[in-house]
Design a protein around this motif. Structure first.
Motif, mmCIF file in Angstrom:
data_model
loop_
_atom_site.group_PDB
_atom_site.id
_atom_site.type_symbol
_atom_site.label_atom_id
_atom_site.label_comp_id
_atom_site.label_asym_id
_atom_site.label_seq_id
_atom_site.Cartn_x
_atom_site.Cartn_y
_atom_site.Cartn_z
ATOM 1 N N CYS A 123 0.861 -1.181 0.000
ATOM 2 C CA CYS A 123 0.000 0.000 0.000
ATOM 3 C C CYS A 123 0.901 1.236 0.000
ATOM 4 O O CYS A 123 1.825 1.328 0.806
ATOM 5 C CB CYS A 123 -0.877 -0.027 1.247
ATOM 6 S SG CYS A 123 -1.727 1.524 1.540
ATOM 7 N N CYS A 163 -4.383 0.461 -4.599
ATOM 8 C CA CYS A 163 -4.853 -0.211 -3.380
ATOM 9 C C CYS A 163 -6.170 0.435 -2.950
ATOM 10 O O CYS A 163 -6.331 1.648 -3.055
ATOM 11 C CB CYS A 163 -3.784 -0.043 -2.306
ATOM 12 S SG CYS A 163 -4.298 -0.565 -0.673
ATOM 13 N N CYS A 165 -7.578 0.028 0.199
ATOM 14 C CA CYS A 165 -7.773 -0.081 1.655
ATOM 15 C C CYS A 165 -8.402 1.219 2.172
ATOM 16 O O CYS A 165 -8.462 2.229 1.463
ATOM 17 C CB CYS A 165 -6.440 -0.356 2.346
ATOM 18 S SG CYS A 165 -5.353 1.062 2.460
ATOM 19 N N CYS A 168 -6.173 4.259 1.917
ATOM 20 C CA CYS A 168 -6.071 4.846 0.572
ATOM 21 C C CYS A 168 -7.343 5.618 0.224
ATOM 22 O O CYS A 168 -7.277 6.716 -0.326
ATOM 23 C CB CYS A 168 -5.801 3.766 -0.474
ATOM 24 S SG CYS A 168 -4.078 3.219 -0.432
HETATM 25 ZN ZN ZN Z 1 -3.877 1.200 0.736
#
Ligand code: ZN
Ligand code: GLA
Length: 692
Positions: A123, A163, A165, A168
């Protein structure tokens, strides 16, 4: 002038070498490292990228660091006369890190976090990952920043990917707050009134909503921004460790995911990885043309400074589906093409094939057999000695009168818009860029590749195919360029949207381009596969082009609003409407091409543009198909590369060009015979100087 442009200070030679992974061997086969030093000399190699995947050897457990092993290798390489591009190992993380801090592993679009596997999958936002990388980078800089072998830093490896997540997504929301300030501005920019997708709170923003094209475009920008930010943090850690060497990162040609123009501003040296697939068929001409365009972009990224082909394959990469061996001559031509287009480093992935792992069958200088007796090793060694003969070329550059425009923003905006790309392979953003670039390449005219924010001054012609997204100020700068005497070529799908992918309203090409081109593109017609249109040149047109040419599947119905009509469509309800126009503006002119056209058309079109604008060609005579000519030089000498990408021999009429062959030392003039897949590099003194 020359030395200030060399990539490595005090090294007036081509860098030749590649990715060296002694860490795969040192644990169980230390004698191989000794043997490598002997073989490196025999291969005429002098530069190696090290430590790209070495995190586990530097830090096998959290906060336990080992650097002595690398110091020994650096000492040995230095003792043997090699220079090193030392990597930051962020491209591949150790398992303990993924285990201790699962947030460092990427999350995919479905919300699934990757388990620890492969590489290039961290990430870019994760504070823990950034911190761990910064600690290691700073230590590396402290340990090796003053090592005499270390001449440059190789930042990570092939940055890329995305990414999803929470970190992010939240960073994306913050990036948007900074960009738009208010939700009202954001909703307008994204036209999220559509399908009731208006955002009521920043936390509702989820970049996976494909229907909001403005958001998709911004997500791509954000991913590129966040990756660049990660790279900047890597550099900051090296500098905090007091490393002073230049930094580079290995780009991947026209890789779609990152706006490399922004990366180019941050690194000191441009590097590229290129793995062309040659077939020994006529298709190779496309491959060579594509490479030529990519290489020109890399040279242009630092205003003509030499760049590094930091990864290439001396043989066949195992991942290309069919790992066909490079036929004799192909490898040498591929490498010399990079040199012809401004590379001062020829480096390979990989120095030695490992015994295991997914790349054990990837081409390498040293095979499993391990000796200097292989075909590939011998070829590499021979190229190394050729490069020694070509050393005077190091540090020289190319002056181009033509610039072709390539913007990631336009490309992304087109790809994020439903409609213009429905024709697979036809309107793909790069297609007309490659065709137009190839037109000039085949006519022996040096070409740079710029972004639309680039500096047009100093060029005589700018070709901007599908300038779909018009950035602020670009139309005005193009106008000035033309008024001052430049020639501009625009095509269909230009000036369609503004910064956030919203359609411009005053008629296409919009944003000021309509007036500049003297045309209004009222409608765009995408033809079905198998359907075709034709364009017909009017008698006596200024380009002196003749006859009828078949179009591709994209045609615009255009009205001339002051521009002179050079060619018209011949079929259907818009037969007779303009297909190619020219508008005189100030001291220059603007061409507008209303249809997608093939390579043969672009060759003829650029030939006319070249003679009309009296651009200088490297050779005045016509080149046989598949033969290409490039030049580099400085104030004293010009180096001319003549390359045959055909399987068969050709004879080239050199006209009044005379030069000395850099390899044989013999004078060359008149008719030059070149066998299939052969190249010649000639050296010629500038006119004002007497011949040797
Ligand atoms: Zn991420
Ligand atoms: C990329 C990577 C290298 C290697 C090669 C194989 O370019 O950067 O580490 O995997 O591909 O072709």
């Amino acid at each position: 002038m020359k030395n200030s442009h060399t990539i490595f200070s005090d090294f007036p030679y081509f860098a030749h070498g590649g990715d060296y992974n002694p860490d795969q061997w040192m644990h169980r086969y230390p004698e191989v490292l000794e043997e490598d030093l002997r073989l490196m000399n025999l291969a005429n190699c002098n530069t190696f990228s090290l430590g790209i995947f070495s995190w586990m050897d530097y830090e096998p457990r959290e906060d336990e660091f080992h650097f002595d092993w690398m110091r020994k290798i650096l000492d040995n390489l230095h003792g043997q006369g090699s220079q090193v591009v030392l990597a930051t190992p962020s491209g591949s993380k150790p398992a303990w890190l993924s285990k201790a801090y699962p947030e460092v592993c990427r999350v995919n679009e479905q919300g699934l976090r990757a388990h620890h596997h492969r590489r290039h999958n961290h990430c870019m936002t994760s504070p823990v990952y950034r911190e761990k990388v910064a600690i290691l980078n700073q230590k590396l800089a402290k340990e090796f920043g003053d090592h005499p072998a270390v001449k440059m830093w190789h930042l990570s490896n092939e940055y890329g990917g995305e990414c999803h997540c929470d970190l992010c997504h939240r960073a994306f929301q913050d990036w948007l707050k900074n960009r738009y300030e208010t939700l009202d501005e954001l909703n307008h920019a994204w036209w999220s009134y559509f399908w009731s997708h208006r955002i009521g709170d920043w936390s509702e923003i989820d970049p996976r909503d494909e229907s909001v094209d403005g958001m998709r475009l911004d997500w791509r920008r954000f991913v590129s921004h966040q990756t660049l930010d990660f790279m900047k943090a890597e550099i900051a850690a090296l500098r905090a460790g007091t490393a002073t060497q230049p930094v580079t990162t290995n780009m991947m040609g026209f890789y779609q995911g990152l706006d490399y123009w922004r990366f180019a501003e941050v690194v000191d040296v441009i590097s590229d990885d290129a793995y062309p697939q040659w077939k020994n068929t006529a298709q190779d001409l496309n491959t060579a043309a594509l490479l030529g365009c990519v290489h020109d972009m890399h040279r242009s990224m630092k205003q003509g400074k030499p760049w590094m082909l930091i990864e290439s394959c001396p043989d066949a990469p195992q991942w290309q589906g069919t790992a066909r061996l490079k036929r004799p001559g192909v490898y040498r031509n591929e490498m010399l093409q990079a040199v012809a287009h401004g590379a001062d480093a020829i480096m390979y992935f990989q120095w030695r094939k490992g015994r295991g792992g997914s790349e054990k069958f990837h081409g390498a200088v040293v095979d499993h057999e391990g000796s200097e007796n292989t075909r590939v090793f011998k070829q590499v060694s021979e190229l190394g000695s050729t490069l020694q003969k070509l050393a005077p070329i190091v540090g020289t550059s190319t002056k181009s009168e033509v610039a072709v425009i390539m913007d990631w923003d336009s490309r992304w905006a087109l790809e994020c818009s439903q409609g213009p790309l429905i024709i697979k392979g036809e309107n793909q953003y790069l297609t007309p860029i490659l065709k137009s670039h190839r037109g000039f390449w085949e006519n022996g005219v040096s070409t740079d590749v710029l972004e639309s924010l680039g500096d047009f001054s100093g060029y005589r012609m700018v070709i901007a195919p599908q300038l779909y997204l018009l950035k602020p100020g670009v139309a005005e700068r193009l106008r000035r360029f033309v008024e001052d005497g430049g020639t501009l070529v625009l095509t269909y799908l230009s000036g369609v949207v503004g910064e956030s992918n919203l359609c411009l309203r005053e008629g296409f090409p919009g944003g000021g381009l309509r007036k500049l081109c003297g045309v209004w593109a009222e409608e765009i017609d995408y033809l079905y596969e198998g359907e075709t249109q034709e364009i017909d040149f009017l008698p006596g047109n200024t380009l002196e082009l003749k006859g009828r040419w078949q179009t591709g599947r994209t045609c615009e119905r255009v009205h001339a609003e002051g521009a002179e009509i050079l060619a018209t469509f011949t079929h259907d309800f818009y037969a007779g409407s303009p297909a190619l126009t020219c508008n005189a503006v100030g001291k220059g002119s603007v061409y507008y091409l209303a249809a997608s056209m093939d390579t043969a058309f672009w060759k003829a079109f650029s030939q006319s543009l070249i003679s009309n604008a009296k651009l200088s060609r490297i050779l005045e005579t016509e080149l046989p198909e598949g033969v290409h000519i490039r030049e580099r030089g400085d104030e004293n000498k010009t180096y001319i590369f003549i390359q045959n990408f055909n399987n068969h021999s050709v004879e080239i009429d050199l006209g009044n060009l005379t030069g000395r062959c850099m390899e044989t030392g013999l004078s060359v003039q008149g008719r030059l015979k070149l066998k299939g897949w052969h190249s010649r590099v000639l050296c010629k003194k500038r006119h004002s100087l007497p011949e040797e």
